[in-house]
Design an enzyme around this catalytic site. Structure first.
Site, PDB file in Angstrom:
ATOM      1  N   LYS A 116       0.845  -1.205   0.000  1.00 51.53           N
ATOM      2  CA  LYS A 116       0.000   0.000   0.000  1.00 51.53           C
ATOM      3  C   LYS A 116       0.874   1.247   0.000  1.00 51.53           C
ATOM      4  O   LYS A 116       1.613   1.486   0.956  1.00 51.53           O
ATOM      5  CB  LYS A 116      -0.912   0.014   1.227  1.00 51.53           C
ATOM      6  CG  LYS A 116      -1.945  -1.093   1.212  1.00 51.53           C
ATOM      7  CD  LYS A 116      -2.964  -0.945   2.338  1.00 51.53           C
ATOM      8  CE  LYS A 116      -2.379  -1.125   3.692  1.00 51.53           C
ATOM      9  NZ  LYS A 116      -3.371  -1.111   4.766  1.00 51.53           N
ATOM     10  N   GLU A 134      -5.676  -3.682   9.726  1.00 47.01           N
ATOM     11  CA  GLU A 134      -6.285  -2.346   9.920  1.00 47.01           C
ATOM     12  C   GLU A 134      -6.784  -2.169  11.359  1.00 47.01           C
ATOM     13  O   GLU A 134      -7.330  -1.116  11.697  1.00 47.01           O
ATOM     14  CB  GLU A 134      -7.470  -2.169   8.956  1.00 47.01           C
ATOM     15  CG  GLU A 134      -7.064  -1.751   7.563  1.00 47.01           C
ATOM     16  CD  GLU A 134      -6.523  -0.336   7.526  1.00 47.01           C
ATOM     17  OE1 GLU A 134      -7.239   0.589   7.918  1.00 47.01           O
ATOM     18  OE2 GLU A 134      -5.363  -0.167   7.105  1.00 47.01           O
TER      19      GLU A 134
HETATM   20  N1  LIG Z   1       1.803   1.455   3.857  1.00 42.50           N
HETATM   21  C1  LIG Z   1       1.525   0.957   5.025  1.00 42.50           C
HETATM   22  O1  LIG Z   1       1.038  -0.151   5.083  1.00 42.50           O
HETATM   23  C2  LIG Z   1       1.807   1.731   6.288  1.00 42.50           C
HETATM   24  C3  LIG Z   1       1.812   1.045   7.515  1.00 42.50           C
HETATM   25  C4  LIG Z   1       2.112   1.761   8.688  1.00 42.50           C
HETATM   26  C5  LIG Z   1       2.377   3.123   8.625  1.00 42.50           C
HETATM   27  N2  LIG Z   1       2.359   3.763   7.414  1.00 42.50           N
HETATM   28  C6  LIG Z   1       2.663   5.199   7.339  1.00 42.50           C
HETATM   29  O2  LIG Z   1       3.968   5.415   7.881  1.00 42.50           O
HETATM   30  C7  LIG Z   1       4.041   6.721   8.460  1.00 42.50           C
HETATM   31  C8  LIG Z   1       4.629   6.624   9.857  1.00 42.50           C
HETATM   32  O3  LIG Z   1       5.921   6.083   9.738  1.00 42.50           O
HETATM   33  P1  LIG Z   1       7.043   6.277  10.877  1.00 42.50           P
HETATM   34  O4  LIG Z   1       6.457   5.943  12.182  1.00 42.50           O
HETATM   35  O5  LIG Z   1       8.234   5.557  10.404  1.00 42.50           O
HETATM   36  O6  LIG Z   1       7.241   7.846  10.933  1.00 42.50           O
HETATM   37  P2  LIG Z   1       8.019   8.873   9.992  1.00 42.50           P
HETATM   38  O7  LIG Z   1       8.248   8.294   8.655  1.00 42.50           O
HETATM   39  O8  LIG Z   1       7.243  10.134  10.062  1.00 42.50           O
HETATM   40  O9  LIG Z   1       9.428   9.041  10.747  1.00 42.50           O
HETATM   41  C9  LIG Z   1       9.446   9.486  12.082  1.00 42.50           C
HETATM   42  C10 LIG Z   1      10.622  10.427  12.351  1.00 42.50           C
HETATM   43  O10 LIG Z   1      11.817   9.658  12.511  1.00 42.50           O
HETATM   44  C11 LIG Z   1      12.897  10.288  11.820  1.00 42.50           C
HETATM   45  N3  LIG Z   1      13.861   9.223  11.521  1.00 42.50           N
HETATM   46  C12 LIG Z   1      13.735   8.235  10.609  1.00 42.50           C
HETATM   47  N4  LIG Z   1      14.757   7.368  10.720  1.00 42.50           N
HETATM   48  C13 LIG Z   1      15.565   7.828  11.697  1.00 42.50           C
HETATM   49  C14 LIG Z   1      16.772   7.354  12.281  1.00 42.50           C
HETATM   50  N5  LIG Z   1      17.314   6.196  11.909  1.00 42.50           N
HETATM   51  N6  LIG Z   1      17.347   8.088  13.269  1.00 42.50           N
HETATM   52  C15 LIG Z   1      16.754   9.236  13.704  1.00 42.50           C
HETATM   53  N7  LIG Z   1      15.601   9.729  13.206  1.00 42.50           N
HETATM   54  C16 LIG Z   1      15.013   9.021  12.214  1.00 42.50           C
HETATM   55  C17 LIG Z   1      12.223  10.931  10.629  1.00 42.50           C
HETATM   56  O11 LIG Z   1      13.015  11.971  10.117  1.00 42.50           O
HETATM   57  C18 LIG Z   1      10.923  11.441  11.257  1.00 42.50           C
HETATM   58  O12 LIG Z   1      11.151  12.683  11.891  1.00 42.50           O
HETATM   59  C19 LIG Z   1       2.630   7.288   8.436  1.00 42.50           C
HETATM   60  O13 LIG Z   1       2.512   8.175   7.358  1.00 42.50           O
HETATM   61  C20 LIG Z   1       1.761   6.054   8.197  1.00 42.50           C
HETATM   62  O14 LIG Z   1       0.553   6.364   7.537  1.00 42.50           O
HETATM   63  C21 LIG Z   1       2.100   3.082   6.263  1.00 42.50           C
END
Ligand SMILES: NC(=O)c1ccc[n+]([C@@H]2O[C@H](COP(=O)([O-])OP(=O)(O)OC[C@H]3O[C@@H](n4cnc5c(N)ncnc54)[C@H](O)[C@@H]3O)[C@@H](O)[C@H]2O)c1
Length: 373
Positions: A135, A237
């Site tokens: 997705k 979900e």
């Molecule tokens: N496609 C899917 O099935 C699916 C599933 C779950 C979540 N998502 C999506 O994923 C997003 C959330 O992802 P997330 O929780 O990874 O958050 P994010 O992608 O917003 O990252 C969180 C923060 O961590 C920082 N960061 C990343 N790697 C780092 C590292 N190694 N060291 C220090 N900082 C780092 C980033 O710069 C950001 O500020 C949402 O948009 C959500 O809708 C999609």
């Protein structure tokens, strides 16, 4: 295996050279690396240097934050990629958390009607959860992930060494999706997780590796038979109907994982109110989620009415036939036991029950209200 397609997932620790070598193996004219402000200096720049000499390399920055996960910013990214000389042979590489991964995947699906892309996840959540799903999406009209496509990466390359710089808050957010797997699948996922959660403050790469393996194993079985997550895999979900509404309503105050944690507590409350879930199983949700450390701050300032307005636009609406006042959502009747709806695992919950469950959870006195901690 996701559906018929086999997607290689290489997982290691401090394996930067191997990641570069796997990328070298792809024949391309240009690597377009997409990352964000925090990840570019940590891994983006060194990966760009390691790839120069094999093909042209561009390193593009995508702005952080859910409010930028929109078509407007996707278009700006597409324009920059085209301006730099992207062709049908180019490979996009998303280096970052779930947000960068989703945006890179959707751009890959759209550019020239489909170019190759690779996930290099750098958050715990992305490593075990978002990159394993096909997705790819952005938000639109204040609704989460409503414009998107199912699109597969060429490969997934993860180095748990990079998790050492990930703030504890994002480790905790990533652990929530593991807690979700434990609640929806039960079995050993529910037994193996608590000891890992108790060690989360260590933020060690070996802990990260164990968590990633557990999460990928949980998802792989169902995604193999249901790659578009419309039947059996829709169970992932769980907690997301209310969670996505809370995430957007919080305007950045809650991470995706924190919002989904509260979303699962609301789902458990709804299941309990509808007579599906026992009090013990409802309490088990609180016990497990408290271990993730994401319930410290209670989002009690949020207005359940405004949350409901967002829920009426959830991206699962219309996935089964229902009245306007019904909310299609995944519910449980026990740990590891989903409630079966007429055709799928989507059950119709009356909106007044959903509304009252959200009020009950957000006004429970088990946590410290946000802003007063
Ligand atoms: N496609 C899917 O099935 C699916 C599933 C779950 C979540 N998502 C999506 O994923 C997003 C959330 O992802 P997330 O929780 O990874 O958050 P994010 O992608 O917003 O990252 C969180 C923060 O961590 C920082 N960061 C990343 N790697 C780092 C590292 N190694 N060291 C220090 N900082 C780092 C980033 O710069 C950001 O500020 C949402 O948009 C959500 O809708 C999609």
């Amino acid at each position: 295996l996701v559906g018929e397609r086999s997607i290689p997932y290489y997982l290691g620790t401090d394996c930067f050279e191997e990641i570069a070598a796997h990328l070298h193996s792809l024949e391309t004219d240009r690597f377009i690396l997409i990352s964000d402000r925090k990840v570019i200096p940590r891994i983006g720049e060194s990966l760009a240097s390691a790839l120069r000499g094999y093909a042209a390399v561009d390193l593009l920055e995508f702005p952080e934050g859910e409010n930028h996960k929109t078509l407007t910013y996707l278009e700006k990214l597409a324009e920059t990629a085209i301006w730099h000389g992207a062709t049908r042979k180019s490979v996009l590489v998303g280096i970052g958390g779930g947000l960068v991964g989703n945006v890179t995947g959707l751009l890959a699906a759209l550019l020239f009607r489909g170019v190759r892309f690779v996930h290099v996840p750098t958050t715990l959540l992305a490593m075990h959860d978002s990159v394993t799903s096909l997705k790819q999406a952005v938000n639109c009209g204040n609704v989460k992930n409503v414009i998107g496509a199912y699109y597969a990466p060429e490969m997934i390359l993860a180095d748990t060494g990079v998790l050492e710089t990930l703030p504890l808050r994002h480790w905790r957010a990533g652990a929530v999706e593991l807690a979700k797997n434990a609640l929806i699948l039960g079995n050993d996922f529910h037994e193996l997780l608590p000891p890992l959660l108790r060690d989360i403050e260590s933020r060690s790469s070996s802990l990260g590796r164990q968590m990633v393996k557990l999460g990928v194993r949980a998802k792989a079985g169902l995604l193999h038979t249901d790659p578009t997550e419309k039947s059996g895999a829709i169970i992932f979900e769980y907690g997301h109907t209310v969670g996505h509404a809370l995430e957007l309503e919080s305007e950045g105050a809650l991470t995706h994982g924190e919002a989904v944690a509260w979303g699962m507590l609301c789902a458990a409350e709804i299941s309990h109110k509808l007579g599906y879930l026992s009090e013990a199983a409802r309490q088990a949700h609180w016990d497990l989620l408290r271990l993730t450390g994401t319930l410290e701050m209670l989002p009690s300032w949020m207005d359940p009415g405004r949350i409901m307005t967002r829920i009426y636009h959830d991206n699962k609406r219309g996935a089964c036939s229902h009245e306007l006042s019904d909310i299609p959502m995944v519910l449980l009747q026990g740990i590891g036991v989903p409630v079966m709806g007429p055709a799928t695992m989507l059950v119709l919950a009356p909106d007044e029950i959903v509304h009252s469950a959200i009020s009950a959870v957000l006004h429970s006195c088990e946590s410290v209200p946000c802003g007063q901690a």
